[in-house]
Design a protein around this motif. Structure first.
Motif, PDB file in Angstrom:
ATOM      1  N   SER A 791       0.831  -1.209   0.000  1.00  0.00           N
ATOM      2  CA  SER A 791       0.000   0.000   0.000  1.00  0.00           C
ATOM      3  C   SER A 791       0.860   1.251   0.000  1.00  0.00           C
ATOM      4  CB  SER A 791      -0.944   0.001   1.209  1.00  0.00           C
ATOM      5  OG  SER A 791      -0.224   0.096   2.421  1.00  0.00           O
ATOM      6  N   LEU A 792       2.013   1.198   0.697  1.00  0.00           N
ATOM      7  CA  LEU A 792       2.936   2.337   0.687  1.00  0.00           C
ATOM      8  C   LEU A 792       3.502   2.550  -0.716  1.00  0.00           C
ATOM      9  CD1 LEU A 792       4.521   4.487   2.287  1.00  0.00           C
ATOM     10  CD2 LEU A 792       6.268   2.735   2.712  1.00  0.00           C
ATOM     11  N   GLY A 793       3.870   1.453  -1.391  1.00  0.00           N
ATOM     12  CA  GLY A 793       4.399   1.567  -2.743  1.00  0.00           C
ATOM     13  C   GLY A 793       3.380   2.105  -3.720  1.00  0.00           C
ATOM     14  N   LEU A 794       2.133   1.646  -3.607  1.00  0.00           N
ATOM     15  CA  LEU A 794       1.076   2.138  -4.491  1.00  0.00           C
ATOM     16  C   LEU A 794       0.808   3.626  -4.245  1.00  0.00           C
ATOM     17  CD1 LEU A 794      -1.382  -0.900  -4.265  1.00  0.00           C
ATOM     18  CD2 LEU A 794      -0.045  -0.213  -6.267  1.00  0.00           C
ATOM     19  N   THR A 795       0.875   4.035  -2.986  1.00  0.00           N
ATOM     20  CA  THR A 795       0.706   5.458  -2.673  1.00  0.00           C
ATOM     21  C   THR A 795       1.838   6.278  -3.281  1.00  0.00           C
ATOM     22  OG1 THR A 795      -0.386   4.863  -0.592  1.00  0.00           O
ATOM     23  CG2 THR A 795       0.412   7.115  -0.799  1.00  0.00           C
ATOM     24  N   GLY A 796       3.053   5.732  -3.211  1.00  0.00           N
ATOM     25  CA  GLY A 796       4.188   6.414  -3.834  1.00  0.00           C
ATOM     26  C   GLY A 796       4.016   6.542  -5.333  1.00  0.00           C
ATOM     27  N   ALA A 797       3.493   5.495  -5.976  1.00  0.00           N
ATOM     28  CA  ALA A 797       3.267   5.547  -7.427  1.00  0.00           C
ATOM     29  C   ALA A 797       2.264   6.645  -7.782  1.00  0.00           C
ATOM     30  CB  ALA A 797       2.766   4.199  -7.915  1.00  0.00           C
ATOM     31  N   LEU A 798       1.199   6.753  -6.994  1.00  0.00           N
ATOM     32  CA  LEU A 798       0.214   7.807  -7.239  1.00  0.00           C
ATOM     33  C   LEU A 798       0.827   9.187  -7.016  1.00  0.00           C
ATOM     34  CD1 LEU A 798      -3.180   6.529  -5.752  1.00  0.00           C
ATOM     35  CD2 LEU A 798      -2.483   6.698  -8.135  1.00  0.00           C
ATOM     36  N   SER A 799       1.700   9.314  -6.026  1.00  0.00           N
ATOM     37  CA  SER A 799       2.335  10.608  -5.759  1.00  0.00           C
ATOM     38  C   SER A 799       3.134  11.073  -6.966  1.00  0.00           C
ATOM     39  CB  SER A 799       3.245  10.500  -4.526  1.00  0.00           C
ATOM     40  OG  SER A 799       2.486  10.208  -3.367  1.00  0.00           O
ATOM     41  N   ILE A 800       3.847  10.140  -7.599  1.00  0.00           N
ATOM     42  CA  ILE A 800       4.619  10.503  -8.794  1.00  0.00           C
ATOM     43  C   ILE A 800       3.674  10.936  -9.904  1.00  0.00           C
ATOM     44  CG2 ILE A 800       6.124   9.583 -10.606  1.00  0.00           C
ATOM     45  CD1 ILE A 800       7.423   7.818  -8.443  1.00  0.00           C
ATOM     46  N   LYS A 801       2.547  10.213 -10.077  1.00  0.00           N
ATOM     47  CA  LYS A 801       1.570  10.584 -11.108  1.00  0.00           C
ATOM     48  C   LYS A 801       0.996  11.979 -10.852  1.00  0.00           C
ATOM     49  CE  LYS A 801       1.615   6.528 -13.185  1.00  0.00           C
ATOM     50  NZ  LYS A 801       2.194   6.357 -14.549  1.00  0.00           N
ATOM     51  N   HIS A 802       0.881  12.344  -9.552  1.00  0.00           N
ATOM     52  CA  HIS A 802       0.312  13.647  -9.203  1.00  0.00           C
ATOM     53  C   HIS A 802       1.355  14.754  -9.181  1.00  0.00           C
ATOM     54  CE1 HIS A 802      -3.605  12.104  -8.605  1.00  0.00           C
ATOM     55  NE2 HIS A 802      -3.386  11.472  -7.478  1.00  0.00           N
ATOM     56  N   GLY A 803       2.612  14.444  -9.499  1.00  0.00           N
ATOM     57  CA  GLY A 803       3.632  15.475  -9.591  1.00  0.00           C
ATOM     58  C   GLY A 803       4.576  15.559  -8.413  1.00  0.00           C
ATOM     59  N   ALA A 805       7.232  13.822  -7.323  1.00  0.00           N
ATOM     60  CA  ALA A 805       8.208  12.775  -7.618  1.00  0.00           C
ATOM     61  C   ALA A 805       9.116  12.502  -6.419  1.00  0.00           C
ATOM     62  CB  ALA A 805       9.035  13.165  -8.832  1.00  0.00           C
ATOM     63  N   GLN A 806       9.506  13.532  -5.723  1.00  0.00           N
ATOM     64  CA  GLN A 806      10.424  13.354  -4.598  1.00  0.00           C
ATOM     65  C   GLN A 806       9.772  12.522  -3.486  1.00  0.00           C
ATOM     66  OE1 GLN A 806      12.126  17.007  -3.265  1.00  0.00           O
ATOM     67  NE2 GLN A 806      13.636  16.026  -1.947  1.00  0.00           N
ATOM     68  N   GLY A 807       8.526  12.890  -3.113  1.00  0.00           N
ATOM     69  CA  GLY A 807       7.833  12.119  -2.076  1.00  0.00           C
ATOM     70  C   GLY A 807       7.543  10.709  -2.529  1.00  0.00           C
ATOM     71  N   GLY A 808       7.175  10.546  -3.803  1.00  0.00           N
ATOM     72  CA  GLY A 808       6.883   9.216  -4.324  1.00  0.00           C
ATOM     73  C   GLY A 808       8.101   8.320  -4.319  1.00  0.00           C
ATOM     74  N   VAL A 809       9.254   8.853  -4.730  1.00  0.00           N
ATOM     75  CA  VAL A 809      10.492   8.065  -4.734  1.00  0.00           C
ATOM     76  C   VAL A 809      10.860   7.641  -3.322  1.00  0.00           C
ATOM     77  CG1 VAL A 809      12.983   8.212  -5.129  1.00  0.00           C
ATOM     78  CG2 VAL A 809      11.381   8.996  -6.884  1.00  0.00           C
ATOM     79  N   ARG A 810      10.668   8.547  -2.367  1.00  0.00           N
ATOM     80  CA  ARG A 810      10.990   8.195  -0.975  1.00  0.00           C
ATOM     81  C   ARG A 810      10.109   7.039  -0.480  1.00  0.00           C
ATOM     82  NH1 ARG A 810      10.026  12.666   0.891  1.00  0.00           N
ATOM     83  NH2 ARG A 810       7.958  12.314   1.785  1.00  0.00           N
ATOM     84  N   MET A 811       8.804   7.123  -0.747  1.00  0.00           N
ATOM     85  CA  MET A 811       7.904   6.055  -0.312  1.00  0.00           C
ATOM     86  C   MET A 811       8.211   4.730  -1.007  1.00  0.00           C
ATOM     87  SD  MET A 811       4.140   7.796   0.198  1.00  0.00           S
ATOM     88  CE  MET A 811       4.213   9.076  -1.030  1.00  0.00           C
ATOM     89  N   LEU A 812       8.536   4.805  -2.289  1.00  0.00           N
ATOM     90  CA  LEU A 812       8.855   3.583  -3.014  1.00  0.00           C
ATOM     91  C   LEU A 812      10.146   2.952  -2.502  1.00  0.00           C
ATOM     92  CD1 LEU A 812       7.784   4.823  -6.528  1.00  0.00           C
ATOM     93  CD2 LEU A 812       6.953   2.727  -5.456  1.00  0.00           C
TER      94      LEU A 812
END
Length: 973
Positions: A791-803, A805-812
């Motif tokens: 669920s954390l990885g999927l949230t990170g993927a959505l963060s990257i889609k929403h712009g 990228a930094q927060g998404g990469v950290r979560m992933l």
């Protein structure tokens, strides 16, 4: 403002010892006027006007300060003053209560009457009624100012008493029978306009004293040794209410007298209270049920809890001892648990609430886990038998015969419901025969120490009150036979579960052992004893094996793991290699599988499969192959998962069972899907769903999770990959709907994970976020660590889609670290590739390429992957975006992606790759080539034209088909 009662100018509102004349702004206590501040009086008037309703703080402040803006502290000051004037919380009186987050409520009963010119002259209601009662010589105890949760009972009993003349209020000690009887009596006397006599039989020591005590209470002069003739002569022509309180210890004499009065004194109404019915002619029994307690629901709030009378009573009694007490949302679930543990018994709840001022809510709950609660003190004015909870239970216990005491002590081992067969199996021994056990259970129900309820299979189930059970357990320990009875109890639990399994050794039941869920308390108690110092590990090993499937079906994975590990550690040589060890190994592996993917899972499942094969247990082979299929899929060994699925197909054919074939098809469908054989995946997944619907004889949950749901989730993804996004969404939603009904945590996570990918691929971010949030909450609630990381990885993927990228990469990064530590590699290539996209957005091309290469290595180790075309596309896109990139290298990876997608029959990946490749070709001036290539793939779609990939491809095709606007020759000069 909505009002429950519009106050008349000439009306008096009475509550407790107070009278409120709202029109004249006067408050009397008896005949003495009370001084109360103007604003406190305003607040009182509006609360009394809307008695029983929650009045918001805003409404109260608007009434008391109509033209002034004040804060809530001013309101609290006035309420403190008002409560002090009313004596709120003193001597059990309660008038105004706070409902957190909502406002305040006037909780005392309010009666209203109309004045005849003077405030003291009242035409009706309790003030006048009290005088009438006194004039007729009525002798009744004072009615409680506030009675919680018994209004309906009072109305029902009053109606029965008026029409039937003879009512017995029956229930366990401390349930509030006397309180209800007193309230009924006051209401009935006011309506009857006649006298009443309350006779407390609790202090009597012999049956012979009953008639004389009743005669004395009525003022009958008895001049002979037998008071009955004089008593009957007095009553035969009189109209009155006779209340006989506390009859259980003199029930024979009371029953005889009550029957005689009912028959020969036709104008006498009889109201009795007893822990068992009198069982005589004319008697109508009203069983006083426990106060309703809040359910064991997640997220229970104080406002919701206070809608249940048990919690209301607790909160009011706690506030009476501690004026600062207000039930909070944090404490609401704890108070609800206390009320349930105390069986909704009013006295027990009052006693517990009385400890809050000393120990707090949490401390009071902890005390309930030991015997201190049996010593808690009640009100000093309570009858001696109610002075402590221990005294109340002593009173009931001493009324039993010796045989009844013995049987009650023995059946106190049952936690929760039990049957007559169970009671006979435990309690019957050399000194007690089975017929005596049956009689004793019936007697315990009659005496309100046990309850009886018809179960779903139409058999009766019995249950001891928890308070009585805690008391009697100590008696069993004192008897010296507790361990012998506990061993018999554990063996019985084991035999019941083994018998249920033996009646269906093929495990083809739709519901399986889940119908024995109400025996979970007994199973836990028996396991606790079996593995304690005084217990019998051999019995515990057998019971752990028999109960493990039940724990699995109820998704109690931690408990299943704990008991199977203890049993395997204690297993003797005779049981090694047996069906018992097979069950323990299988259940251990399946319980571990959802919380970890470590090697101990494979070890347990493999050992269990070896035993199932050696014992020729084909359905157990399927069960273990199903577990191995899931395990191998999760660790990323897709080829191994396919081999196991093919092995299950061989076993299913040997069984010639459609349900077994459905299970094998499910495994094959999932294995082909994750490897990338989408045509085969769809065939097997659809067959699994159809066969499972046609034949639900196998309990799919016993095989690790519901494999039909796994098939549905894989089918949804397969449909999207094959180019049917609308159908994919429909199946994804159906998957979630179906698993919602099963309420299986691991299976629900599988469904949510599969559905989330479909929504993400379609670009439906709102639906994806909803599903992912639910997955995260569900995984956290049930401590399913791999799914929490997912669920954390999927949230990170959505963060990257929403712009972001930094927060998404950290979560992933955090997600991948957790999954790799758990050896959960099903999705590590996917998350690595998404993180590579995020790194590329941040301009970190080198790390992006490294991340995507790790993903490709992982896929090679897995034996292929349905994600291969997308990961190859991402690498091509990253290479194309790099500074001083080589377009030919990027194009090469995109062409590889196209070829992989075609081999997998993955039209969805084809379109996505073709769109990326068309842009690359267009940038190189190869517009026609780009257009024709993309148009050919786009034209193969028949649905989903509003999804993100098809919309993007359509826009690009429109751009590529427009003629180039070249400059004119004149402009070129």
């Amino acid at each position: 403002m909505n009002r429950s009662h519009d106050v008349r100018a000439d009306e008096i509102a009475s509550f407790g010892p107070f009278r409120l004349l709202a029109a004249e702004r006067l408050l009397y206590q008896g005949d003495v006027p009370l001084r109360l501040g103007s604003r406190a009086l305003d607040i009182l008037i509006v609360l009394v006007e809307r008695a029983g309703e929650v009045v918001s703080k805003r409404d109260l402040m608007a009434r008391a300060w109509p033209d002034v803006v004040v804060d809530e502290s001013s309101l609290r000051v006035q309420l403190v003053s008002l409560r002090k004037a009313l004596g709120d919380g003193q001597a059990g009186a309660r008038y105004v209560t706070n409902v957190p987050g909502r406002g305040y409520c006037f909780v005392a009963p309010v009666s209203r009457a109309v004045t005849l010119g003077q405030p003291q002259a009242i035409t009706e209601q309790p003030v006048a009624a009290s005088k009438v009662v006194s004039d007729h010589g009525t002798r009744l105890p004072t009615r409680l100012t506030r009675m919680v949760g018994r209004e309906e009972a009072v109305r029902t009993i009053s109606s029965q008493l008026a029409t039937k003349r003879f009512v017995s209020i029956v229930g366990p000690g401390g349930m509030g029978k006397t309180t209800v009887a007193v309230s009924v009596s006051h209401a009935f006397v006011a309506q009857l306009d006649g006298p009443a006599c309350f006779v407390d039989l609790g202090a009597l020591t012999t049956q012979e004293l009953v008639a004389g005590t009743v005669a004395s209470a009525l003022g009958v002069v008895v001049q002979s040794a037998n008071p009955l003739p004089s008593l009957m002569a007095f009553l035969q022509d009189r109209r009155l209410l006779l209340v006989l309180d506390g009859c259980e210890h003199v029930v024979e004499a009371t029953a005889t007298l009550a029957e005689r009065i009912f028959r020969d004194a036709p104008q006498v109404h009889i109201l009795a209270t007893s822990r068992e019915a009198l069982r005589v002619e004319g008697e109508h029994v009203h069983r006083l049920i426990p106060l309703e307690s809040p359910p064991d629901d997640e997220g229970l709030t104080a406002a919701t809890a206070l809608t249940f009378p048990a919690a209301q009573l607790f909160a009011e009694r706690a506030a009476a001892g501690d004026n600062g007490f207000e039930l909070s949302d944090e404490d609401a679930p704890i108070v609800a648990g206390i009320c349930r543990k105390l069986d909704g018994i009013a006295l027990a709840i009052e006693l517990a609430a009385g400890r809050v001022d000393a120990y707090g809510v949490r401390g009071t709950a902890e005390l309930l886990d030991n015997r201190f609660e049996l010593l808690w003190q009640s009100r000093r004015t309570a009858p001696p038998r109610h002075q402590t909870l221990n005294a109340m239970l002593d009173w009931s216990y001493c009324l039993l015969t010796r045989v009844e005491r013995t049987i009650l002590s023995r059946i106190s081992l049952f936690v929760g419901p039990f049957s007559l067969d169970a009671a006979r199996a435990i309690a019957a021994d050399g000194d007690v025969d089975e017929a005596q056990v049956v009689d004793a259970v019936g007697s315990l129900v009659a005496k309100s120490l046990a309850s009886a309820k018809r179960a779903g299979d139409a058999t009766m189930r019995y249950r001891l009150l928890d308070t009585a059970r805690a008391y009697v357990s100590e008696k069993l320990a004192q008897s010296g036979e507790k361990d012998a009875m506990a061993r018999r109890h554990a063996i019985y639990c084991c035999e019941v579960l083994e018998g249920a399994d033996a009646t269906d050794s093929t495990h083809r039941k739709t519901h399986g052992l889940i119908e024995y869920a109400d025996q979970l308390g007994n199973v836990r108690a028996a396991l606790d004893w079996s593995f304690c110092d005084r217990g019998d590990p051999s019995v515990g090993t057998a019971l752990a094996a028999a109960s493990a499937p039940l724990f699995l079906q109820l998704s109690l994975l931690g408990e299943c793991q704990r008991w199977t590990e203890r049993a395997l550690a204690a297993i003797d040589c005779a049981s090694r290699g047996s069906r018992r060890e097979m069950e323990l190994q299988a259940s251990l592996g399946l319980s571990l599988m959802f919380t970890t993917c470590r090697e101990e899972v494979r070890s347990a499942l493999t050992r269990g499969l070896e035993l199932a094969e050696s014992l020729d247990e084909q359905y157990h082979q399927l069960r273990l192959l199903g577990g191995l299929n899931i395990f191998l899929t999760r660790i990323g060994d897709f080829r191994g998962a396919l081999r196991v699925a093919q092995q299950s197909q061989v076993v299913a054919k040997a069984l010639a069972d459609p349900a077994a074939a459905a299970l094998a098809d499910s495994m094959l469908g999932v294995a082909h899907h994750v490897i990338g054989n989408q045509a085969s995946a769809r065939t097997h997944c659809e067959a699994a769903v159809v066969r499972a619907m046609a034949s639900r004889r196998i309990n799919m949950i016993q095989f690790g999770c519901d494999h039909r749901v796994r098939a549905l989730a894989s089918l949804a993804r397969t449909l999207w990959l094959q180019g049917y996004p609308d159908q994919a969404v429909k199946v994804a939603r159906q998957t979630i709907h179906d698993v919602d009904e099963s309420k299986q945590p691991g299976t629900l996570c599988v469904a949510l994970m599969g559905a989330s990918s479909v929504f993400i691929w379609n670009g439906d971010w709102t639906a994806a976020e909803t599903v992912i949030e639910r997955l995260a909450a569900h995984a956290a609630r049930h401590s399913l660590r791999p799914f929490q990381a997912i669920s954390l990885g999927l949230t990170g993927a959505l963060s990257i889609k929403h712009g972001d990228a930094q927060g998404g990469v950290r979560m992933l990064g955090d997600c991948l670290g957790e999954l790799r530590a758990e050896h959960y590699h099903l999705l590590t290539p996917v998350f690595a590739s998404v993180m590579a996209e995020g790194l590329a957005v941040l301009g970190n091309i080198k790390d992006a390429v490294t991340a995507i290469d790790h993903a490709l290595v992982r896929i090679a180790e897995s034996g292929g992957s349905s994600e291969m075309p997308e990961i190859q596309r991402i690498k091509g896109r990253i290479l194309a975006s790099a500074p001083r990139s080589d377009p030919s290298e990027a194009e090469d990876w995109l062409l590889r992606s196209l070829e992989s997608a075609r081999q997998q029959s993955a039209l969805g990946w084809e379109l996505r790759t073709a769109t990326t490749l068309a842009r690359l070709l267009s940038d190189q001036g190869r517009t026609t080539e780009a257009h024709d290539m993309l148009a050919g793939i786009y034209g193969r779609f028949t649905e989903g034209f509003d999804t993100s990939d098809l919309t993007r491809a359509r826009r690009l095709l429109d751009d590529l088909s427009r003629p180039v606007d070249w400059p004119s020759s004149e402009a070129c000069g």
